[in-house]
Design a protein around this motif. Structure first.
Motif, PDB file in Angstrom:
ATOM      1  N   LEU A  11       0.830  -1.211   0.000  1.00 49.73           N
ATOM      2  CA  LEU A  11       0.000   0.000   0.000  1.00 49.73           C
ATOM      3  C   LEU A  11       0.865   1.261   0.000  1.00 49.73           C
ATOM      4  CD1 LEU A  11      -2.857  -1.032   2.441  1.00 49.73           C
ATOM      5  CD2 LEU A  11      -2.975  -0.800  -0.052  1.00 49.73           C
ATOM      6  N   LEU A  12       1.975   1.229   0.730  1.00 52.60           N
ATOM      7  CA  LEU A  12       2.890   2.373   0.722  1.00 52.60           C
ATOM      8  C   LEU A  12       3.539   2.535  -0.650  1.00 52.60           C
ATOM      9  CD1 LEU A  12       4.584   2.159   4.221  1.00 52.60           C
ATOM     10  CD2 LEU A  12       2.920   3.831   3.432  1.00 52.60           C
ATOM     11  N   ASP A  13       3.870   1.418  -1.308  1.00 54.35           N
ATOM     12  CA  ASP A  13       4.433   1.497  -2.656  1.00 54.35           C
ATOM     13  C   ASP A  13       3.427   2.087  -3.642  1.00 54.35           C
ATOM     14  OD1 ASP A  13       6.857   0.467  -1.875  1.00 54.35           O
ATOM     15  OD2 ASP A  13       6.405  -1.591  -2.526  1.00 54.35           O
ATOM     16  N   VAL A  14       2.170   1.679  -3.544  1.00 53.97           N
ATOM     17  CA  VAL A  14       1.126   2.216  -4.422  1.00 53.97           C
ATOM     18  C   VAL A  14       0.967   3.716  -4.175  1.00 53.97           C
ATOM     19  CG1 VAL A  14      -1.353   2.178  -4.906  1.00 53.97           C
ATOM     20  CG2 VAL A  14      -0.080   0.034  -4.701  1.00 53.97           C
ATOM     21  N   ALA A  15       0.966   4.124  -2.910  1.00 55.77           N
ATOM     22  CA  ALA A  15       0.858   5.552  -2.586  1.00 55.77           C
ATOM     23  C   ALA A  15       2.051   6.317  -3.156  1.00 55.77           C
ATOM     24  CB  ALA A  15       0.774   5.746  -1.072  1.00 55.77           C
ATOM     25  N   TRP A  16       3.236   5.734  -3.068  1.00 59.55           N
ATOM     26  CA  TRP A  16       4.448   6.354  -3.606  1.00 59.55           C
ATOM     27  C   TRP A  16       4.282   6.621  -5.110  1.00 59.55           C
ATOM     28  CZ3 TRP A  16       9.144   8.130  -1.872  1.00 59.55           C
ATOM     29  CH2 TRP A  16      10.148   8.277  -2.816  1.00 59.55           C
ATOM     30  N   TYR A  17       3.837   5.591  -5.850  1.00 60.25           N
ATOM     31  CA  TYR A  17       3.701   5.729  -7.293  1.00 60.25           C
ATOM     32  C   TYR A  17       2.574   6.687  -7.677  1.00 60.25           C
ATOM     33  CZ  TYR A  17       7.162   2.100  -7.927  1.00 60.25           C
ATOM     34  OH  TYR A  17       8.330   1.392  -7.909  1.00 60.25           O
ATOM     35  N   ILE A  18       1.544   6.765  -6.885  1.00 66.91           N
ATOM     36  CA  ILE A  18       0.466   7.721  -7.166  1.00 66.91           C
ATOM     37  C   ILE A  18       0.976   9.151  -7.013  1.00 66.91           C
ATOM     38  CG2 ILE A  18      -1.732   8.625  -6.286  1.00 66.91           C
ATOM     39  CD1 ILE A  18      -2.565   5.740  -5.772  1.00 66.91           C
ATOM     40  N   VAL A  19       1.752   9.411  -5.968  1.00 69.93           N
ATOM     41  CA  VAL A  19       2.310  10.758  -5.769  1.00 69.93           C
ATOM     42  C   VAL A  19       3.283  11.089  -6.894  1.00 69.93           C
ATOM     43  CG1 VAL A  19       3.725  12.195  -4.252  1.00 69.93           C
ATOM     44  CG2 VAL A  19       1.959  10.735  -3.281  1.00 69.93           C
ATOM     45  N   ALA A  76       5.029  14.545   1.415  1.00 71.59           N
ATOM     46  CA  ALA A  76       4.260  13.298   1.389  1.00 71.59           C
ATOM     47  C   ALA A  76       5.171  12.121   1.060  1.00 71.59           C
ATOM     48  CB  ALA A  76       3.125  13.397   0.378  1.00 71.59           C
ATOM     49  N   LEU A  77       6.078  12.296   0.093  1.00 72.47           N
ATOM     50  CA  LEU A  77       7.002  11.218  -0.254  1.00 72.47           C
ATOM     51  C   LEU A  77       7.953  10.893   0.894  1.00 72.47           C
ATOM     52  CD1 LEU A  77       7.872  12.114  -3.954  1.00 72.47           C
ATOM     53  CD2 LEU A  77       6.489  10.210  -3.127  1.00 72.47           C
ATOM     54  N   VAL A  78       8.429  11.920   1.584  1.00 73.64           N
ATOM     55  CA  VAL A  78       9.292  11.688   2.746  1.00 73.64           C
ATOM     56  C   VAL A  78       8.507  10.966   3.834  1.00 73.64           C
ATOM     57  CG1 VAL A  78      10.568  12.844   4.598  1.00 73.64           C
ATOM     58  CG2 VAL A  78      10.856  13.592   2.242  1.00 73.64           C
ATOM     59  N   GLY A  79       7.258  11.344   4.039  1.00 72.68           N
ATOM     60  CA  GLY A  79       6.421  10.671   5.027  1.00 72.68           C
ATOM     61  C   GLY A  79       6.200   9.205   4.690  1.00 72.68           C
ATOM     62  N   ILE A  80       5.995   8.918   3.412  1.00 67.33           N
ATOM     63  CA  ILE A  80       5.826   7.526   2.986  1.00 67.33           C
ATOM     64  C   ILE A  80       7.099   6.735   3.248  1.00 67.33           C
ATOM     65  CG2 ILE A  80       5.545   6.043   0.950  1.00 67.33           C
ATOM     66  CD1 ILE A  80       3.591   8.180  -0.124  1.00 67.33           C
ATOM     67  N   MET A  81       8.245   7.333   2.952  1.00 66.55           N
ATOM     68  CA  MET A  81       9.510   6.631   3.194  1.00 66.55           C
ATOM     69  C   MET A  81       9.744   6.418   4.684  1.00 66.55           C
ATOM     70  SD  MET A  81      10.675   5.637   0.423  1.00 66.55           S
ATOM     71  CE  MET A  81      12.195   4.984   1.039  1.00 66.55           C
ATOM     72  N   ILE A  82       9.379   7.389   5.508  1.00 66.42           N
ATOM     73  CA  ILE A  82       9.527   7.232   6.960  1.00 66.42           C
ATOM     74  C   ILE A  82       8.652   6.089   7.452  1.00 66.42           C
ATOM     75  CG2 ILE A  82       8.998   8.333   9.173  1.00 66.42           C
ATOM     76  CD1 ILE A  82       9.983  10.967   7.902  1.00 66.42           C
ATOM     77  N   LEU A  83       7.405   6.036   6.990  1.00 69.25           N
ATOM     78  CA  LEU A  83       6.523   4.928   7.380  1.00 69.25           C
ATOM     79  C   LEU A  83       7.079   3.589   6.942  1.00 69.25           C
ATOM     80  CD1 LEU A  83       2.996   6.387   6.645  1.00 69.25           C
ATOM     81  CD2 LEU A  83       3.962   5.816   8.872  1.00 69.25           C
ATOM     82  N   ARG A  84       7.641   3.555   5.743  1.00 66.62           N
ATOM     83  CA  ARG A  84       8.232   2.311   5.235  1.00 66.62           C
ATOM     84  C   ARG A  84       9.408   1.866   6.097  1.00 66.62           C
ATOM     85  NH1 ARG A  84       7.920  -0.620   0.768  1.00 66.62           N
ATOM     86  NH2 ARG A  84       9.794  -1.620  -0.008  1.00 66.62           N
ATOM     87  N   ILE A  85      10.258   2.800   6.468  1.00 69.17           N
ATOM     88  CA  ILE A  85      11.414   2.477   7.312  1.00 69.17           C
ATOM     89  C   ILE A  85      10.959   1.979   8.678  1.00 69.17           C
ATOM     90  CG2 ILE A  85      13.369   3.519   8.546  1.00 69.17           C
ATOM     91  CD1 ILE A  85      13.740   5.305   6.024  1.00 69.17           C
ATOM     92  N   VAL A  86       9.970   2.651   9.257  1.00 68.13           N
ATOM     93  CA  VAL A  86       9.463   2.227  10.574  1.00 68.13           C
ATOM     94  C   VAL A  86       8.878   0.824  10.494  1.00 68.13           C
ATOM     95  CG1 VAL A  86       7.659   2.702  12.277  1.00 68.13           C
ATOM     96  CG2 VAL A  86       9.098   4.559  11.448  1.00 68.13           C
ATOM     97  N   LEU A  87       8.116   0.541   9.436  1.00 70.19           N
ATOM     98  CA  LEU A  87       7.539  -0.795   9.294  1.00 70.19           C
ATOM     99  C   LEU A  87       8.615  -1.867   9.121  1.00 70.19           C
ATOM    100  CD1 LEU A  87       4.430  -0.186   7.020  1.00 70.19           C
ATOM    101  CD2 LEU A  87       4.445  -0.940   9.399  1.00 70.19           C
TER     102      LEU A  87
END
Length: 95
Positions: A11-19, A76-87
């Motif tokens: 889901l984070l990857d999909v959000a990344w590509y949408i942005v 938003a992209l930095v936030g997605i990457m932060i969430l990915r790293i935390v996960l």
């Protein structure tokens, strides 16, 4: 539980590509390569805006005015990457 981690990362990857698609499309529209008078282009553009505006809105209220420069997609992209790293760093909780 590992599948839950994989689903969240997907889901984070999909959000990344949408942005990324929204950013590239905004550049193409700004440089008049794409025309919003074409129905297909307009539908994609307005669809992406409707998906991303709930994300960009709070970010834009938080950021200072930068003239014509919109940094909300970058945040938003930095936030997605932060969430990915935390996960990924807490993957042991999902196993």
């Amino acid at each position: 539980m590992a599948s839950l981690l994989q689903i969240l990362l997907l889901l984070l990857d999909v959000a990344w590509y949408i942005v990324i698609a929204h950013v590239i499309m905004s550049w193409l529209i700004s440089f008049q390569i794409l025309n919003l008078h074409q129905q297909f282009v307009a539908q994609i553009w307005y669809g992406l805006n409707r998906i991303l505006e709930p994300v960009y809105g709070p970010i834009r209220r938080f950021l200072p005015q930068m003239g014509g420069l919109d940094l909300a997609p970058l945040v938003a992209l930095v936030g997605i990457m932060i969430l990915r790293i935390v996960l990924i760093n807490n993957a042991a909780l999902f196993l």
